[in-house]
Structures are given as C-alpha cells and as structure tokens.
Design an enzyme around this catalytic site. Sequence first.
Site, PDB file in Angstrom:
ATOM      1  CB  CYS A   1     -75.380 -26.483   0.067  1.00  0.00           C
ATOM      2  SG  CYS A   1     -75.098 -25.173   1.304  1.00  0.00           S
TER       3      CYS A   1
ATOM      4  CG  HIS B   1     -73.617 -29.806   3.143  1.00  0.00           C
ATOM      5  ND1 HIS B   1     -72.941 -29.610   1.958  1.00  0.00           N
ATOM      6  CD2 HIS B   1     -73.767 -28.580   3.701  1.00  0.00           C
ATOM      7  CE1 HIS B   1     -72.677 -28.320   1.812  1.00  0.00           C
ATOM      8  NE2 HIS B   1     -73.179 -27.676   2.855  1.00  0.00           N
TER       9      HIS B   1
ATOM     10  CD  GLU C   1     -72.054 -33.100   1.078  1.00  0.00           C
ATOM     11  OE1 GLU C   1     -71.595 -31.939   1.052  1.00  0.00           O
ATOM     12  OE2 GLU C   1     -73.246 -33.362   0.809  1.00  0.00           O
TER      13      GLU C   1
END
Length: 211
Positions: A83, A192, A194
């Site tokens: 990011c 992202h 994750e």
Amino acid sequence: MASPRVTVLDYGSGNIRSAVRALEHVGADVTLSSDARDVSEADGLLVPGVGAFAAVMDALKKVGGLQKIGRRVAGGRPVLGICVGHQIFFDEGVEHGVRTAGMGEWPGTVERLQADVVPHMGWNTVETPADTVLFDGIEDERFYFVHSYGVQKWEFDVTQPKMRPPQVTWSTHGTRFIAGVENGPLSAVQFHPEKSGDAGLQLLKNWLGTL
C-alpha cells in the site's frame, strides 16, 4: 528446513498485526521491529503503510527506516512494500498540492486517482507481466485495494543495456495505475495481500519463495 525469517518494519503504521498473521500463516518466522539488526539480518523485510504519503515518510524518518530499507535494497536483500509502503519507493507523492519526496527507487509520482469514486475500495483484477514471480498462479485473481492515490505513469529509463527492467503489474480504477512492481530484491504492491484471501496469501508465499 527452517522457516524464512521476516521482519515487519514497525514505525507506527496501522494494520500491522494482520500482515504479521498472514505471513505466519504461510510459514514465515515473523518479528515486528524497527531495530537495525532485526531489519538487516532478516531474510525478508516487509514495509507496511496506510494513510497519507507524507505522514508515512515522516514516521519512517523518525525510526531511521529510510536508511535501513535503503541499506537492504543496496545490498540486494529482499524487501516487499504494501500500500503506502509501495508508494514510498517512487520519486514523490503529491497530496493537496503538497509535494513530498519519496525514496526514488522507481520513477513516478503518486497522485490522486482520476476516477468518479475515490477512494478505490474493494476487490479488483490486475494485469500482470508474463514473467511475474509474485503473481505466479494467481494472475487472474482479484485483490483488495483501499487507496485514493497511485502512480499512473511508468517511465523507467534503462541506461545500461544489460540491466533488466522491472516487471510492472497494472490495475484500473477510472484510470490505469501501477498495482505492483518486481525489481530484483525490491517488490511492492498497491493492494493489501493480507486482506486478499487465498490469492493474497499465495502472493506472500510466492515472495517467501524468493528469500
């Protein structure tokens, strides 16, 4: 076989715990730290980042993060940015008319996306290069984005003929923007991983495979 050791750079950025958990899920031995030894000796360094470009740069400077990251890159040691941790590797960021210098590893300006709806929030596809490593096996998957700014032009000038140009992945929200860069030991993604389900976990696993 020992698990790859990854340090997640701790400089006060939000959303760090989810990145730590995701890396642990795919088999990494993770340390959350800004200590110089932890950063330099890890097999891989992950640089997270949320919020404003200028604020992230300031926070990194306060913990000596730019020098620590720079030494790893100069030494050919793997780094992955996420990011705003992706954006800082470009020349500069422009927010509300204010220009903030980035690390300058890649050419480009982080600017507000030219789209009807900003921020770009949600799942989106990407356009990967043919020889990608990060996106191997997940080229057609969707990833989770949350951002209002991005790099919309790529002007990499290869001054040495034998130098391999970086591999660039794109996505589109109103306009095309850079969603990922793979450049030797230095890689970064705008989204992202994750928060991107199985596809994001596979991307992190692919990165661990390069350590």
